[in-house]
Design an enzyme around this catalytic site. Structure first.
Site, PDB file in Angstrom:
ATOM      1  N   MET A  30       0.849  -1.198   0.000  1.00 51.33           N
ATOM      2  CA  MET A  30       0.000   0.000   0.000  1.00 51.33           C
ATOM      3  C   MET A  30       0.886   1.250   0.000  1.00 51.33           C
ATOM      4  O   MET A  30       0.409   2.349   0.307  1.00 51.33           O
ATOM      5  CB  MET A  30      -0.941  -0.013   1.204  1.00 51.33           C
ATOM      6  CG  MET A  30      -1.904  -1.203   1.157  1.00 51.33           C
ATOM      7  SD  MET A  30      -3.441  -0.942   2.026  1.00 51.33           S
ATOM      8  CE  MET A  30      -2.872  -0.706   3.686  1.00 51.33           C
ATOM      9  N   ASN A  32       4.037   3.964   0.973  1.00 51.26           N
ATOM     10  CA  ASN A  32       4.679   4.508   2.171  1.00 51.26           C
ATOM     11  C   ASN A  32       5.744   3.506   2.640  1.00 51.26           C
ATOM     12  O   ASN A  32       5.738   3.046   3.776  1.00 51.26           O
ATOM     13  CB  ASN A  32       3.649   4.796   3.267  1.00 51.26           C
ATOM     14  CG  ASN A  32       4.257   5.640   4.373  1.00 51.26           C
ATOM     15  OD1 ASN A  32       4.304   5.247   5.517  1.00 51.26           O
ATOM     16  ND2 ASN A  32       4.780   6.793   4.023  1.00 51.26           N
ATOM     17  N   HIS A  37       9.214  -3.272   3.739  1.00 47.69           N
ATOM     18  CA  HIS A  37       8.850  -3.548   2.341  1.00 47.69           C
ATOM     19  C   HIS A  37      10.095  -3.907   1.520  1.00 47.69           C
ATOM     20  O   HIS A  37      10.040  -4.761   0.636  1.00 47.69           O
ATOM     21  CB  HIS A  37       8.201  -2.308   1.710  1.00 47.69           C
ATOM     22  CG  HIS A  37       6.916  -1.903   2.344  1.00 47.69           C
ATOM     23  ND1 HIS A  37       6.807  -0.804   3.161  1.00 47.69           N
ATOM     24  CD2 HIS A  37       5.686  -2.459   2.286  1.00 47.69           C
ATOM     25  CE1 HIS A  37       5.562  -0.687   3.569  1.00 47.69           C
ATOM     26  NE2 HIS A  37       4.858  -1.677   3.072  1.00 47.69           N
ATOM     27  N   MET A 186       8.275  -3.112  12.053  1.00 51.34           N
ATOM     28  CA  MET A 186       8.114  -1.930  11.196  1.00 51.34           C
ATOM     29  C   MET A 186       6.726  -1.918  10.570  1.00 51.34           C
ATOM     30  O   MET A 186       6.226  -2.950  10.126  1.00 51.34           O
ATOM     31  CB  MET A 186       9.165  -1.936  10.104  1.00 51.34           C
ATOM     32  CG  MET A 186      10.513  -1.596  10.658  1.00 51.34           C
ATOM     33  SD  MET A 186      11.621  -1.118   9.345  1.00 51.34           S
ATOM     34  CE  MET A 186      13.078  -0.832  10.328  1.00 51.34           C
TER      35      MET A 186
HETATM   36  O1  PAF Z   1      -0.263  -5.786   3.391  1.00 51.01           O
HETATM   37  C1  PAF Z   1      -0.645  -4.861   2.648  1.00 51.01           C
HETATM   38  O2  PAF Z   1       0.060  -3.880   2.427  1.00 51.01           O
HETATM   39  C2  PAF Z   1      -2.017  -4.951   1.996  1.00 51.01           C
HETATM   40  O3  PAF Z   1      -2.952  -5.547   2.828  1.00 51.01           O
HETATM   41  C3  PAF Z   1      -1.982  -5.646   0.617  1.00 51.01           C
HETATM   42  C4  PAF Z   1      -1.538  -7.090   0.712  1.00 51.01           C
HETATM   43  C5  PAF Z   1      -1.058  -4.886  -0.307  1.00 51.01           C
HETATM   44  C6  PAF Z   1      -3.396  -5.635   0.015  1.00 51.01           C
HETATM   45  O4  PAF Z   1      -3.879  -4.346  -0.117  1.00 51.01           O
END
Ligand code: PAF
Length: 282
Positions: A30, A32, A37, A186
């Site tokens: 999502m 940010n 990530h 995080m």
């Molecule tokens: O974990 C996330 O960031 C969200 O739930 C995902 C898997 C991208 C679905 O919107």
């Protein structure tokens, strides 16, 4: 790195790569972005030659009183980070591209049994939204593999069941939780914490670790361990939604002979709702 906002652009890029025999690995987010990530992209590396990340704040997975409107959106910074991490394509559709008839009126998926426990009990509709958008994204990208973080353990379990039930030919990769030096997992939502709350927040992980130690030490009174976890969090100033011990495979209630357990919690601290978990093999 290419940037795409339409489904057609993503499909064309993937078709070209496939023709060249390259495997595609997908990291849905999502946005940010933070080091957590980036670790998903790192985990992706071993599984293919081309990497796609999506940035989409999915309205369907937010409840009416949740933080959809305020969820931090930093697309330019995200693009830089993805480029630096060797991502080949960033897919950042708008809501109309993903839900042409609006999120409210679109088909939604239900993963029975897993969607209404734990976080699902406190966030009705959340996992329908997650399952639906992940299914759509996997249909758009058609990756060989997709990476999800273990921090969202219930989400990972829902997605694993979804791809099995719908016979989707994608390998789901679980990436370990990335933590700050003091143990806090995080999360973009850590930004909602004040300085004083941020200092208290690692107590969440400490409570999970204490429960895990008791399980590893042979204790099997799951209810007592859960009660103590809730009390500890309350004493530290959290408003816990749950503190629960489950079987790690399908989040079923554990029995005396369960060997792979997970302790999961969700708790409010100030404006932030934090989640975390720890797996234990006993
Ligand atoms: O974990 C996330 O960031 C969200 O739930 C995902 C898997 C991208 C679905 O919107």
């Amino acid at each position: 790195m290419r940037r795409a906002t339409s489904i057609a652009e993503v499909r064309a890029a993937v078709r070209d790569w496939r023709r060249g025999g390259e495997r595609v690995v997908f990291v849905p987010t999502m946005g940010n972005l933070h080091a957590g990530h980036m670790s998903l992209l790192e985990a992706a590396r071993a599984h293919g030659e081309r990497f796609i990340a999506s940035i989409f704040v999915n309205p369907m997975q937010f409840g009416p009183n949740e933080d959809f409107a305020h969820y931090p959106r930093t697309p330019e910074r995200d693009a830089h980070m993805l480029r630096d991490a060797g991502c080949d394509l960033m897919f950042s559709p708008d809501v109309a591209e993903m839900y042409p008839r609006g999120a409210e009126d679109s088909t939604r998926l239900e993963v029975p049994g897993l969607s209404d426990i734990l976080c699902g009990e406190f966030r009705p509709g959340h996992f329908q939204g997650v399952a639906t958008v992940v299914c759509k994204l996997l249909h758009i990208v058609e990756p060989d593999a997709a990476v999800f973080g273990e921090k969202d353990f219930q989400q990972l379990t829902v997605i694993r069941r979804l791809v099995t039930d719908l016979c989707m030919p994608v390998h789901i990769i679980a990436a370990p939780t990335v933590r700050d030096a003091d143990g806090l997992a995080m999360s973009s939502r850590n930004q909602y914490l004040s300085a004083a709350e941020r200092a208290r927040a690692p107590a969440l992980q400490r409570a999970l670790a204490a429960a895990a130690r008791r399980l590893a030490g042979g204790e099997r009174d799951y209810a007592a361990i859960e009660r103590d976890g809730l009390r500890t969090l309350e004493a530290e100033g959290f408003r816990p939604d749950y503190f629960a011990i489950k079987c790690a495979e399908e989040l079923a209630p554990p029995g005396p002979d369960s060997h792979h357990l997970v302790v999961l919690t969700a708790a409010h601290l100030g404006k932030a709702r934090l989640i975390d978990n720890v797996q234990v093999r006993v």
